[in-house]
Enzyme design. Structure first.
Site, mmCIF file in Angstrom:
data_model
loop_
_atom_site.group_PDB
_atom_site.id
_atom_site.type_symbol
_atom_site.label_atom_id
_atom_site.label_comp_id
_atom_site.label_asym_id
_atom_site.label_seq_id
_atom_site.Cartn_x
_atom_site.Cartn_y
_atom_site.Cartn_z
ATOM 1 N N LYS A 51 0.837 -1.202 0.000
ATOM 2 C CA LYS A 51 0.000 0.000 0.000
ATOM 3 C C LYS A 51 0.876 1.258 0.000
ATOM 4 C CE LYS A 51 -3.662 -2.581 0.717
ATOM 5 N NZ LYS A 51 -3.846 -3.495 -0.345
ATOM 6 N N GLY A 52 0.383 2.315 -0.645
ATOM 7 C CA GLY A 52 1.053 3.601 -0.626
ATOM 8 C C GLY A 52 2.129 3.779 -1.680
ATOM 9 N N CYS A 53 2.280 2.835 -2.554
ATOM 10 C CA CYS A 53 3.288 2.933 -3.612
ATOM 11 C C CYS A 53 2.588 3.325 -4.911
ATOM 12 C CB CYS A 53 4.001 1.592 -3.771
ATOM 13 S SG CYS A 53 5.431 1.659 -4.853
ATOM 14 N N GLN A 54 3.201 4.212 -5.681
ATOM 15 C CA GLN A 54 2.608 4.616 -6.957
ATOM 16 C C GLN A 54 2.588 3.463 -7.945
ATOM 17 O OE1 GLN A 54 4.997 8.099 -7.914
ATOM 18 N NE2 GLN A 54 3.165 9.360 -7.707
ATOM 19 N N SER A 55 3.633 2.660 -7.920
ATOM 20 C CA SER A 55 3.688 1.471 -8.766
ATOM 21 C C SER A 55 2.983 0.335 -8.052
ATOM 22 C CB SER A 55 5.148 1.057 -9.006
ATOM 23 O OG SER A 55 5.882 2.106 -9.547
#
Length: 122
Positions: A51-55
């Protein structure tokens, strides 16, 4: 006393010290990502998504019969997949206690924090 985790991190630092320039370092990170084993579709599940990653990044962890943490990772972004490969090289196969006792200092020692976007560094 040097732990297995600190030895691995020292080796990662040495691996990158021998690579001149950040363009070549990025190429090496991408190469490491390409060398990761293929993930089965069952691992590309929402419950393994970071969670929280752009990728999109999937991280799966389980303990083997010896109590060692076995890590698998994948990403839809090549640089992020390579960064995940670095974390696997540093930590997969260590006990949870060893992992917790060995913060990822190699990231700063190699200088990644200066060359990664804040979202990738996270």
């Amino acid at each position: 006393m040097e732990t297995m985790g600190s030895k691995r991190q020292k080796n990662l630092v040495l691996e990158f010290e021998n690579i001149n320039g950040w363009e070549d370092r990025y190429k090496h990170v991408i190469k490491l990502g390409k060398e990761l084993p293929e993930f089965g579709e069952e691992i590309h599940d929402e419950k393994f998504l970071v969670k929280g990653c752009q990728s999109q990044v999937w991280l799966h962890a389980h303990l083997d019969d010896d109590g060692k943490m076995i890590l698998q990772a994948d990403s839809d972004a090549m640089i992020v997949k390579g960064l995940a490969a670095l974390l696997l090289k540093a930590y997969s196969g260590l006990s949870p206690k060893e992992i917790l006792a060995t913060p990822p200092k190699f990231i700063e020692e190699v200088g990644f924090q200066d060359y990664l976007s804040p979202s990738r560094a996270n």
